[in-house]
Enzyme design. Sequence first.
Site, mmCIF file in Angstrom:
data_model
loop_
_atom_site.group_PDB
_atom_site.id
_atom_site.type_symbol
_atom_site.label_atom_id
_atom_site.label_comp_id
_atom_site.label_asym_id
_atom_site.label_seq_id
_atom_site.Cartn_x
_atom_site.Cartn_y
_atom_site.Cartn_z
ATOM 1 N N HIS A 316 0.857 -1.184 0.000
ATOM 2 C CA HIS A 316 0.000 0.000 0.000
ATOM 3 C C HIS A 316 0.888 1.227 0.000
ATOM 4 O O HIS A 316 1.942 1.227 0.627
ATOM 5 C CB HIS A 316 -0.916 0.001 1.233
ATOM 6 C CG HIS A 316 -2.065 0.923 1.103
ATOM 7 N ND1 HIS A 316 -1.978 2.268 1.388
ATOM 8 C CD2 HIS A 316 -3.334 0.707 0.676
ATOM 9 C CE1 HIS A 316 -3.149 2.824 1.153
ATOM 10 N NE2 HIS A 316 -3.986 1.914 0.710
ATOM 11 N N ASP A 374 -7.918 -5.547 0.147
ATOM 12 C CA ASP A 374 -8.427 -6.396 -0.935
ATOM 13 C C ASP A 374 -8.031 -7.865 -0.795
ATOM 14 O O ASP A 374 -8.511 -8.700 -1.549
ATOM 15 C CB ASP A 374 -7.905 -5.881 -2.283
ATOM 16 C CG ASP A 374 -8.518 -4.541 -2.631
ATOM 17 O OD1 ASP A 374 -9.721 -4.401 -2.405
ATOM 18 O OD2 ASP A 374 -7.800 -3.657 -3.120
#
Length: 440
Positions: A316, A374
């Site tokens: 991320h 996710d």
Amino acid sequence: MPNHSETKTPRETVTVTDNSSGRSVEFPLLSGSVGPKVMDIRPLYNELGIFTYDPGYTSTGSCKSAITYIDGDQGVLLHRGYAIEDLAEHCDFLEVAHLILNGELPNPTQKARFNDEITHHSMLNEQINFFFRGFRRDAHPMAVMCGVVGAMAAFYHDSTNVHDPRQRMIAGERLIAKMPTVTAWAYKYSMGQPFMYPKNSLGYSENFLHMMFATPCDDYEVNPVLARAMDRILILHADHEQNASTSTVRLAGSSGANPFACIAAGIASLWGPAHGGANEAVLQMLREIGSKDRIPEFIARAKDKNDSFRLMGFGHRVYKNYDPRAKIMQRTCYEVLEELGIHNDPLLSLAIELERIALNDDYFVERKLFPNVDFYSGIIFSAMGIPTQMFTSLFALARTVGWIAQWNEMLTDADQKIGRPRQLYTGEKPRPFRPLADRA
Ligand code: CMC
């Protein structure tokens, strides 16, 4: 009366010196309520005649915002000051939506009013029905959503004046209310099944699951555990400060574009596999890996700079620690599989093993690559019977709240200007024009 004996705190500044001209300029340091200080470089070009270069905005704050705060090193996510863990545990999605949009959790009266507003705007203009039918049945649902949401500007003109706060509020509520219908209809259309209309007696997530899975032929009871899980998933995706799709919505909106066009732009940006498309890509990756003995092969590919493969659902831009949403998502995943009586789900055990191996691998440890939101969501969706192609559409449905709140905040910010980045030009210098006959 001002107290003249009061000593003023010296303004914190950063001095930038252009060594080529020897000129120095002081830039103010701005402090937010929490988080790192921000250097205000707005006078930079006027003062020194230079721009900054920051592709991907890794060090650039594009706006000020009071909605969401992330501390990526600590793995903290707050909406309007509340921890995501508390919101996911104690609130329903519409309470969180109210919080994100208005700054405060609703009291019982406000909650009832907001629920009522959203519930009574969930039906689509009947003409939109025909708009769906223009798409191929095998179209990707995100393509359908981009088209239908953009086209809503043609159906709801009475809420496209972005300078009118009331019209902005109506457009926002319409989008939040209608997005479950658009999403479920994109699915129904791909299945060749009749569209199911919203049912006002159902809650937001319940209604969405009903429109997804009910048919006119049978009674359909929404499983409350699955409805609660869906609600929690929507909460976890509701906003995430200035990510790619939100920045897209803000940039599109900065020109005064109408809200439906801006949200369609956000959907388009979200679709990419480095962003919201990752939940779909995780499932495809797990299916491709197939069995635990092939994990080392895929880990090696993820580390190979000559291979474009990346471990989807890992890493991320902001989190350099476990994404707090991923932890809640993992718990929700166990609850859903338990409820559905799915024991030893092969994809889940593959995901857990992949996570274990990656978290013990120097490559991932050194780069602080952890599972993101996710990584587990696709396993839950798939257990619920939602096809892989629909995963990113669910993300879009949830993120609409954040997009609307950020768009509204931008339009009411006195510092707001049309977004217009500058560039480092690397093309040809001025050169003489050559007529066609002289070109070799
Ligand atoms: N697999 C393998 N290596 C990775 C991965 C990954 N998933 N993510 C980052 N890296 C490596 C990258 O190659 C780079 O290595 P090096 O320093 O040797 O060049 C280093 O880690 C830093 O990566 P980056 O690409 O500079 O980081 P970024 O902030 O630009 O990218 C990201 C962030 C999310 C796009 C990226 O981690 C990624 O592509 N992850 C996979 C896709 C994914 O799961 N996306 C969902 C993000 S969360 C939800 C959302 O935002 O929608």
